[in-house]
Motif scaffolding. Structure first.
Motif, PDB file in Angstrom:
ATOM      1  N   ILE A  30       0.829  -1.208   0.000  1.00 47.45           N
ATOM      2  CA  ILE A  30       0.000   0.000   0.000  1.00 47.45           C
ATOM      3  C   ILE A  30       0.862   1.256   0.000  1.00 47.45           C
ATOM      4  O   ILE A  30       0.567   2.228  -0.695  1.00 47.45           O
ATOM      5  N   ILE A  31       1.968   1.231   0.741  1.00 52.02           N
ATOM      6  CA  ILE A  31       2.878   2.381   0.764  1.00 52.02           C
ATOM      7  C   ILE A  31       3.624   2.487  -0.564  1.00 52.02           C
ATOM      8  O   ILE A  31       3.858   3.579  -1.074  1.00 52.02           O
ATOM      9  N   GLU A  32       3.983   1.342  -1.120  1.00 47.71           N
ATOM     10  CA  GLU A  32       4.668   1.332  -2.404  1.00 47.71           C
ATOM     11  C   GLU A  32       3.789   1.954  -3.497  1.00 47.71           C
ATOM     12  O   GLU A  32       4.253   2.777  -4.278  1.00 47.71           O
ATOM     13  N   TYR A  33       2.509   1.581  -3.521  1.00 48.03           N
ATOM     14  CA  TYR A  33       1.598   2.156  -4.512  1.00 48.03           C
ATOM     15  C   TYR A  33       1.346   3.636  -4.247  1.00 48.03           C
ATOM     16  O   TYR A  33       1.209   4.422  -5.179  1.00 48.03           O
ATOM     17  N   ALA A  34       1.315   4.027  -2.988  1.00 49.78           N
ATOM     18  CA  ALA A  34       1.137   5.448  -2.663  1.00 49.78           C
ATOM     19  C   ALA A  34       2.324   6.262  -3.172  1.00 49.78           C
ATOM     20  O   ALA A  34       2.145   7.352  -3.740  1.00 49.78           O
ATOM     21  N   PHE A  35       3.536   5.733  -2.986  1.00 48.23           N
ATOM     22  CA  PHE A  35       4.725   6.414  -3.502  1.00 48.23           C
ATOM     23  C   PHE A  35       4.703   6.478  -5.027  1.00 48.23           C
ATOM     24  O   PHE A  35       5.100   7.490  -5.616  1.00 48.23           O
ATOM     25  N   MET A  36       4.259   5.412  -5.667  1.00 51.67           N
ATOM     26  CA  MET A  36       4.209   5.411  -7.132  1.00 51.67           C
ATOM     27  C   MET A  36       3.211   6.440  -7.651  1.00 51.67           C
ATOM     28  O   MET A  36       3.505   7.179  -8.602  1.00 51.67           O
ATOM     29  N   ILE A  37       2.046   6.521  -7.043  1.00 48.67           N
ATOM     30  CA  ILE A  37       1.043   7.498  -7.465  1.00 48.67           C
ATOM     31  C   ILE A  37       1.535   8.916  -7.202  1.00 48.67           C
ATOM     32  O   ILE A  37       1.398   9.804  -8.059  1.00 48.67           O
ATOM     33  N   MET A  38       2.138   9.131  -6.031  1.00 50.23           N
ATOM     34  CA  MET A  38       2.664  10.447  -5.703  1.00 50.23           C
ATOM     35  C   MET A  38       3.768  10.855  -6.674  1.00 50.23           C
ATOM     36  O   MET A  38       3.802  11.994  -7.149  1.00 50.23           O
ATOM     37  N   SER A  39       4.653   9.924  -6.998  1.00 54.34           N
ATOM     38  CA  SER A  39       5.745  10.260  -7.914  1.00 54.34           C
ATOM     39  C   SER A  39       5.223  10.549  -9.308  1.00 54.34           C
ATOM     40  O   SER A  39       5.706  11.457  -9.983  1.00 54.34           O
ATOM     41  N   PHE A  40       4.199   9.811  -9.738  1.00 59.20           N
ATOM     42  CA  PHE A  40       3.618  10.068 -11.049  1.00 59.20           C
ATOM     43  C   PHE A  40       3.007  11.467 -11.112  1.00 59.20           C
ATOM     44  O   PHE A  40       3.249  12.226 -12.052  1.00 59.20           O
ATOM     45  N   ILE A  41       2.247  11.835 -10.098  1.00 52.52           N
ATOM     46  CA  ILE A  41       1.609  13.156 -10.078  1.00 52.52           C
ATOM     47  C   ILE A  41       2.653  14.266 -10.020  1.00 52.52           C
ATOM     48  O   ILE A  41       2.565  15.262 -10.756  1.00 52.52           O
ATOM     49  N   LEU A  42       3.659  14.109  -9.175  1.00 52.72           N
ATOM     50  CA  LEU A  42       4.693  15.138  -9.056  1.00 52.72           C
ATOM     51  C   LEU A  42       5.510  15.266 -10.333  1.00 52.72           C
ATOM     52  O   LEU A  42       5.821  16.379 -10.773  1.00 52.72           O
ATOM     53  N   ASN A  43       5.866  14.137 -10.944  1.00 53.63           N
ATOM     54  CA  ASN A  43       6.653  14.193 -12.173  1.00 53.63           C
ATOM     55  C   ASN A  43       5.865  14.818 -13.319  1.00 53.63           C
ATOM     56  O   ASN A  43       6.411  15.623 -14.074  1.00 53.63           O
ATOM     57  N   VAL A  44       4.601  14.476 -13.446  1.00 46.97           N
ATOM     58  CA  VAL A  44       3.785  15.059 -14.518  1.00 46.97           C
ATOM     59  C   VAL A  44       3.629  16.560 -14.309  1.00 46.97           C
ATOM     60  O   VAL A  44       3.750  17.353 -15.249  1.00 46.97           O
ATOM     61  N   THR A  45       3.390  16.971 -13.064  1.00 44.09           N
ATOM     62  CA  THR A  45       3.256  18.393 -12.766  1.00 44.09           C
ATOM     63  C   THR A  45       4.529  19.156 -13.096  1.00 44.09           C
ATOM     64  O   THR A  45       4.492  20.223 -13.716  1.00 44.09           O
ATOM     65  N   ALA A  46       5.670  18.611 -12.699  1.00 46.73           N
ATOM     66  CA  ALA A  46       6.944  19.282 -12.942  1.00 46.73           C
ATOM     67  C   ALA A  46       7.268  19.340 -14.429  1.00 46.73           C
ATOM     68  O   ALA A  46       7.733  20.371 -14.926  1.00 46.73           O
ATOM     69  N   VAL A  47       7.013  18.267 -15.145  1.00 42.22           N
ATOM     70  CA  VAL A  47       7.323  18.255 -16.580  1.00 42.22           C
ATOM     71  C   VAL A  47       6.426  19.228 -17.328  1.00 42.22           C
ATOM     72  O   VAL A  47       6.893  19.961 -18.220  1.00 42.22           O
ATOM     73  N   ILE A  48       5.160  19.289 -16.981  1.00 46.19           N
ATOM     74  CA  ILE A  48       4.260  20.248 -17.639  1.00 46.19           C
ATOM     75  C   ILE A  48       4.701  21.678 -17.328  1.00 46.19           C
ATOM     76  O   ILE A  48       4.772  22.527 -18.225  1.00 46.19           O
ATOM     77  N   GLY A  49       5.021  21.959 -16.077  1.00 41.87           N
ATOM     78  CA  GLY A  49       5.459  23.298 -15.710  1.00 41.87           C
ATOM     79  C   GLY A  49       6.762  23.698 -16.376  1.00 41.87           C
ATOM     80  O   GLY A  49       6.904  24.824 -16.871  1.00 41.87           O
ATOM     81  N   LEU A  50       7.722  22.794 -16.400  1.00 42.08           N
ATOM     82  CA  LEU A  50       9.012  23.104 -17.035  1.00 42.08           C
ATOM     83  C   LEU A  50       8.873  23.260 -18.544  1.00 42.08           C
ATOM     84  O   LEU A  50       9.502  24.134 -19.145  1.00 42.08           O
ATOM     85  N   SER A  51       8.044  22.436 -19.178  1.00 39.86           N
ATOM     86  CA  SER A  51       7.872  22.573 -20.617  1.00 39.86           C
ATOM     87  C   SER A  51       7.117  23.859 -20.961  1.00 39.86           C
ATOM     88  O   SER A  51       7.411  24.496 -21.974  1.00 39.86           O
ATOM     89  N   LEU A  52       6.165  24.264 -20.120  1.00 41.26           N
ATOM     90  CA  LEU A  52       5.515  25.555 -20.338  1.00 41.26           C
ATOM     91  C   LEU A  52       6.514  26.693 -20.200  1.00 41.26           C
ATOM     92  O   LEU A  52       6.470  27.664 -20.967  1.00 41.26           O
ATOM     93  N   HIS A  53       7.421  26.575 -19.241  1.00 44.34           N
ATOM     94  CA  HIS A  53       8.431  27.607 -19.062  1.00 44.34           C
ATOM     95  C   HIS A  53       9.353  27.701 -20.284  1.00 44.34           C
ATOM     96  O   HIS A  53       9.648  28.789 -20.752  1.00 44.34           O
ATOM     97  N   VAL A  54       9.781  26.559 -20.776  1.00 44.84           N
ATOM     98  CA  VAL A  54      10.743  26.556 -21.880  1.00 44.84           C
ATOM     99  C   VAL A  54      10.084  26.913 -23.210  1.00 44.84           C
ATOM    100  O   VAL A  54      10.621  27.699 -23.991  1.00 44.84           O
ATOM    101  N   PHE A  55       8.897  26.367 -23.476  1.00 47.99           N
ATOM    102  CA  PHE A  55       8.301  26.525 -24.794  1.00 47.99           C
ATOM    103  C   PHE A  55       7.306  27.672 -24.902  1.00 47.99           C
ATOM    104  O   PHE A  55       6.913  28.036 -26.006  1.00 47.99           O
TER     105      PHE A  55
END
Length: 72
Positions: A30-55
């Motif tokens: 359950i903790i492993e899946y929570a970390f996976m979901i959290m990492s997915f959300i954080l990575n998607v948010t950061a990539v969208i924000g950084l790509s908006l900044h660059v492009f």
């Protein structure tokens, strides 16, 4: 947007490290899946924000500076 750039890098680092912990750690499922979901959300948010900044933000600032120089 530039003020948020360090925050976006921090979010990306946290996302990558939580992904690493979820894959390499011996945690309950359950903790492993929570970390996976959290990492997915954080990575998607950061990539969208950084790509908006660059492009979007950087070319917009460059065009704005060119317009200021042109109309002086």
């Amino acid at each position: 947007m530039v003020k948020n750039l360090p925050l976006l890098f921090f979010i990306l680092i946290i996302g990558v490290s939580s992904s690493t912990v979820s894959m390499n750690g011996h945690l309950p499922s359950i903790i492993e899946y929570a970390f996976m979901i959290m990492s997915f959300i954080l990575n998607v948010t950061a990539v969208i924000g950084l790509s908006l900044h660059v492009f979007v933000y950087k070319p917009m600032k460059k065009a704005e500076e060119n317009l200021k120089v042109t109309f002086k």
